[in-house]
Design a protein around this motif. Sequence first.
Motif, PDB file in Angstrom:
ATOM      1  N   TYR A   1       0.930  -1.561  -0.036  1.00 12.69           N
ATOM      2  CA  TYR A   1      -0.160   0.187   0.178  1.00 12.69           C
ATOM      3  C   TYR A   1       0.559   1.458  -0.296  1.00 12.69           C
ATOM      4  O   TYR A   1       1.743   1.518   0.403  1.00 12.69           O
ATOM      5  CB  TYR A   1      -0.939  -0.136   1.626  1.00 12.69           C
ATOM      6  CG  TYR A   1      -1.792  -1.075   1.204  1.00 12.69           C
ATOM      7  CD1 TYR A   1      -2.713  -1.409   0.260  1.00 12.69           C
ATOM      8  CD2 TYR A   1      -1.780  -2.034   2.467  1.00 12.69           C
ATOM      9  CE1 TYR A   1      -2.862  -1.736   0.255  1.00 12.69           C
ATOM     10  CE2 TYR A   1      -2.843  -3.245   2.523  1.00 12.69           C
ATOM     11  CZ  TYR A   1      -3.896  -3.262   1.654  1.00 12.69           C
ATOM     12  OH  TYR A   1      -4.792  -4.004   1.266  1.00 12.69           O
ATOM     13  N   VAL A   2       0.974   2.374  -0.943  1.00 11.04           N
ATOM     14  CA  VAL A   2       1.096   3.716  -0.524  1.00 11.04           C
ATOM     15  C   VAL A   2       0.578   4.933  -0.772  1.00 11.04           C
ATOM     16  O   VAL A   2      -0.961   4.440  -0.917  1.00 11.04           O
ATOM     17  CB  VAL A   2       1.935   4.125  -2.453  1.00 11.04           C
ATOM     18  CG1 VAL A   2       2.684   4.946  -1.851  1.00 11.04           C
ATOM     19  CG2 VAL A   2       3.362   3.180  -2.937  1.00 11.04           C
ATOM     20  N   ARG A   3       0.829   5.676   0.192  1.00 13.63           N
ATOM     21  CA  ARG A   3      -0.153   6.340   0.842  1.00 13.63           C
ATOM     22  C   ARG A   3       1.090   7.988   0.804  1.00 13.63           C
ATOM     23  O   ARG A   3       1.948   7.941   0.670  1.00 13.63           O
ATOM     24  CB  ARG A   3      -1.214   6.902   1.933  1.00 13.63           C
ATOM     25  CG  ARG A   3      -2.391   5.477   1.827  1.00 13.63           C
ATOM     26  CD  ARG A   3      -2.974   4.903   3.014  1.00 13.63           C
ATOM     27  NE  ARG A   3      -3.538   4.263   2.912  1.00 13.63           N
ATOM     28  CZ  ARG A   3      -3.628   3.303   3.921  1.00 13.63           C
ATOM     29  NH1 ARG A   3      -3.476   3.253   5.266  1.00 13.63           N
ATOM     30  NH2 ARG A   3      -4.858   2.001   3.600  1.00 13.63           N
ATOM     31  N   GLY A   4      -0.200   9.145   0.667  1.00  8.85           N
ATOM     32  CA  GLY A   4       0.504  10.119  -0.007  1.00  8.85           C
ATOM     33  C   GLY A   4      -0.134  11.439   0.450  1.00  8.85           C
ATOM     34  O   GLY A   4      -1.370  11.111   0.772  1.00  8.85           O
ATOM     35  N   THR A   5       0.221  12.485   1.037  1.00 10.90           N
ATOM     36  CA  THR A   5      -0.396  13.435   1.487  1.00 10.90           C
ATOM     37  C   THR A   5       0.210  14.832   0.613  1.00 10.90           C
ATOM     38  O   THR A   5      -0.219  15.756   0.734  1.00 10.90           O
ATOM     39  CB  THR A   5       0.257  13.839   3.097  1.00 10.90           C
ATOM     40  OG1 THR A   5       1.839  14.315   2.881  1.00 10.90           O
ATOM     41  CG2 THR A   5       0.041  12.767   3.657  1.00 10.90           C
ATOM     42  N   ARG A   6       1.065  14.650   0.382  1.00  8.53           N
ATOM     43  CA  ARG A   6       1.581  15.894  -1.237  1.00  8.53           C
ATOM     44  C   ARG A   6       1.891  15.287  -1.936  1.00  8.53           C
ATOM     45  O   ARG A   6       1.076  16.228  -2.799  1.00  8.53           O
ATOM     46  CB  ARG A   6       3.350  16.817  -0.436  1.00  8.53           C
ATOM     47  CG  ARG A   6       3.455  16.817   0.986  1.00  8.53           C
ATOM     48  CD  ARG A   6       4.635  17.226   1.071  1.00  8.53           C
ATOM     49  NE  ARG A   6       4.235  18.031   2.244  1.00  8.53           N
ATOM     50  CZ  ARG A   6       3.881  17.958   3.544  1.00  8.53           C
ATOM     51  NH1 ARG A   6       3.149  16.846   4.039  1.00  8.53           N
ATOM     52  NH2 ARG A   6       4.503  19.102   4.539  1.00  8.53           N
TER      53      ARG A   6
ATOM     54  N   GLU B   1       9.259   4.946 -14.677  1.00 10.26           N
ATOM     55  CA  GLU B   1       7.986   5.705 -15.045  1.00 10.26           C
ATOM     56  C   GLU B   1       7.501   6.661 -13.400  1.00 10.26           C
ATOM     57  O   GLU B   1       7.034   7.949 -14.218  1.00 10.26           O
ATOM     58  CB  GLU B   1       6.472   5.457 -15.256  1.00 10.26           C
ATOM     59  CG  GLU B   1       7.103   4.655 -17.309  1.00 10.26           C
ATOM     60  CD  GLU B   1       5.754   3.588 -17.172  1.00 10.26           C
ATOM     61  OE1 GLU B   1       5.011   3.837 -16.400  1.00 10.26           O
ATOM     62  OE2 GLU B   1       6.445   2.281 -17.858  1.00 10.26           O
ATOM     63  N   VAL B   2       7.145   5.856 -12.638  1.00  8.58           N
ATOM     64  CA  VAL B   2       6.878   6.876 -10.792  1.00  8.58           C
ATOM     65  C   VAL B   2       7.468   8.181 -10.857  1.00  8.58           C
ATOM     66  O   VAL B   2       7.660   8.662 -10.510  1.00  8.58           O
ATOM     67  CB  VAL B   2       6.925   5.575 -10.426  1.00  8.58           C
ATOM     68  CG1 VAL B   2       6.854   6.300  -8.579  1.00  8.58           C
ATOM     69  CG2 VAL B   2       5.867   4.854 -10.227  1.00  8.58           C
ATOM     70  N   GLU B   3       9.031   6.809 -10.797  1.00  7.96           N
ATOM     71  CA  GLU B   3      10.473   7.989 -11.011  1.00  7.96           C
ATOM     72  C   GLU B   3      10.067   8.808 -11.190  1.00  7.96           C
ATOM     73  O   GLU B   3      10.424  10.639 -10.355  1.00  7.96           O
ATOM     74  CB  GLU B   3      11.640   6.905 -10.743  1.00  7.96           C
ATOM     75  CG  GLU B   3      13.051   7.897 -10.673  1.00  7.96           C
ATOM     76  CD  GLU B   3      13.267   8.510  -8.978  1.00  7.96           C
ATOM     77  OE1 GLU B   3      13.223   8.974  -8.152  1.00  7.96           O
ATOM     78  OE2 GLU B   3      12.328   7.374  -8.034  1.00  7.96           O
ATOM     79  N   SER B   4       9.692   8.776 -12.591  1.00  7.84           N
ATOM     80  CA  SER B   4      10.510  10.214 -13.858  1.00  7.84           C
ATOM     81  C   SER B   4       9.633  11.887 -12.835  1.00  7.84           C
ATOM     82  O   SER B   4       9.708  12.640 -12.851  1.00  7.84           O
ATOM     83  CB  SER B   4      10.514   9.842 -15.052  1.00  7.84           C
ATOM     84  OG  SER B   4       9.418   9.334 -15.549  1.00  7.84           O
ATOM     85  N   GLY B   5       8.413  10.587 -12.588  1.00  5.23           N
ATOM     86  CA  GLY B   5       6.999  11.778 -12.244  1.00  5.23           C
ATOM     87  C   GLY B   5       6.797  12.283 -11.169  1.00  5.23           C
ATOM     88  O   GLY B   5       7.056  13.926 -11.012  1.00  5.23           O
ATOM     89  N   TYR B   6       7.649  11.432 -10.390  1.00  8.73           N
ATOM     90  CA  TYR B   6       7.840  12.101  -9.207  1.00  8.73           C
ATOM     91  C   TYR B   6       9.548  13.134  -8.777  1.00  8.73           C
ATOM     92  O   TYR B   6       9.165  13.917  -8.716  1.00  8.73           O
ATOM     93  CB  TYR B   6       8.230  11.263  -8.151  1.00  8.73           C
ATOM     94  CG  TYR B   6       8.471  11.476  -6.227  1.00  8.73           C
ATOM     95  CD1 TYR B   6       7.263  11.515  -5.567  1.00  8.73           C
ATOM     96  CD2 TYR B   6       9.737  11.456  -5.671  1.00  8.73           C
ATOM     97  CE1 TYR B   6       7.679  12.629  -4.417  1.00  8.73           C
ATOM     98  CE2 TYR B   6       9.438  11.858  -4.526  1.00  8.73           C
ATOM     99  CZ  TYR B   6       8.897  11.714  -3.888  1.00  8.73           C
ATOM    100  OH  TYR B   6       9.257  12.738  -2.544  1.00  8.73           O
ATOM    101  N   ARG B   7      10.241  13.149  -9.511  1.00  8.64           N
ATOM    102  CA  ARG B   7      11.026  13.821  -9.549  1.00  8.64           C
ATOM    103  C   ARG B   7      10.930  14.764 -10.799  1.00  8.64           C
ATOM    104  O   ARG B   7      11.239  16.342  -9.939  1.00  8.64           O
ATOM    105  CB  ARG B   7      12.453  12.968 -10.643  1.00  8.64           C
ATOM    106  CG  ARG B   7      13.094  12.162  -9.822  1.00  8.64           C
ATOM    107  CD  ARG B   7      14.643  12.001 -10.692  1.00  8.64           C
ATOM    108  NE  ARG B   7      14.569  11.115  -9.742  1.00  8.64           N
ATOM    109  CZ  ARG B   7      16.585  10.636 -11.128  1.00  8.64           C
ATOM    110  NH1 ARG B   7      17.057  11.129 -11.581  1.00  8.64           N
ATOM    111  NH2 ARG B   7      17.221   9.781  -9.930  1.00  8.64           N
TER     112      ARG B   7
END
Length: 117
Positions: free
Chosen positions: A26-31, A41-47
Motif C-alpha cells: 500500500y502506498v499513501r501520500g499527503t503531498r 515511470e514513477v520516478e520520472s514523474g516524481y522527480r
Amino acid sequence: MKRLLIFAAISSALVAQTRTTTMFPYVRGTREMVGAANNFEVESGYRMLTQGGNAVDAGVASILAAAVTEQSRFGLGGEAPIMIKLAGKPVVVVSGAGWVPEKATIEFYRNRKPEPW
C-alpha cells in the motif's frame, strides 16, 4: 448446503480483497503521488514534481519514460486521450488521436468534389 455455498463465496471474496502482498505494498501520500506501470515511470514523474513541476509536467514525464520502458504496449505515435483539470480552470481535453491537417475541417469534406482514384 445453499447457505454454506453463499458463505464460502462471500468469505473468499473478502479474503481476496484484504490479502496483502510485498510485491505491491500500500502506498499513501499527503503531498504528491505518481502512479504508473513501473518504477522508472514513477520516478520520472516524481522527480518532476519535486523539482517544481505540476501534475501535467509529471504526467508528461511519466508518459515519455513509459514510451521507452514499455515499447511492447505503446509508443509515441499511438493514441493518447487526455483530460486535464487544473484548479479553478475548466477541463481541457486533448484528443491525442494523431496528426490532423489544418484544412481537414468538416466544411472541407462536405464541399469536396469527388476525385478519380
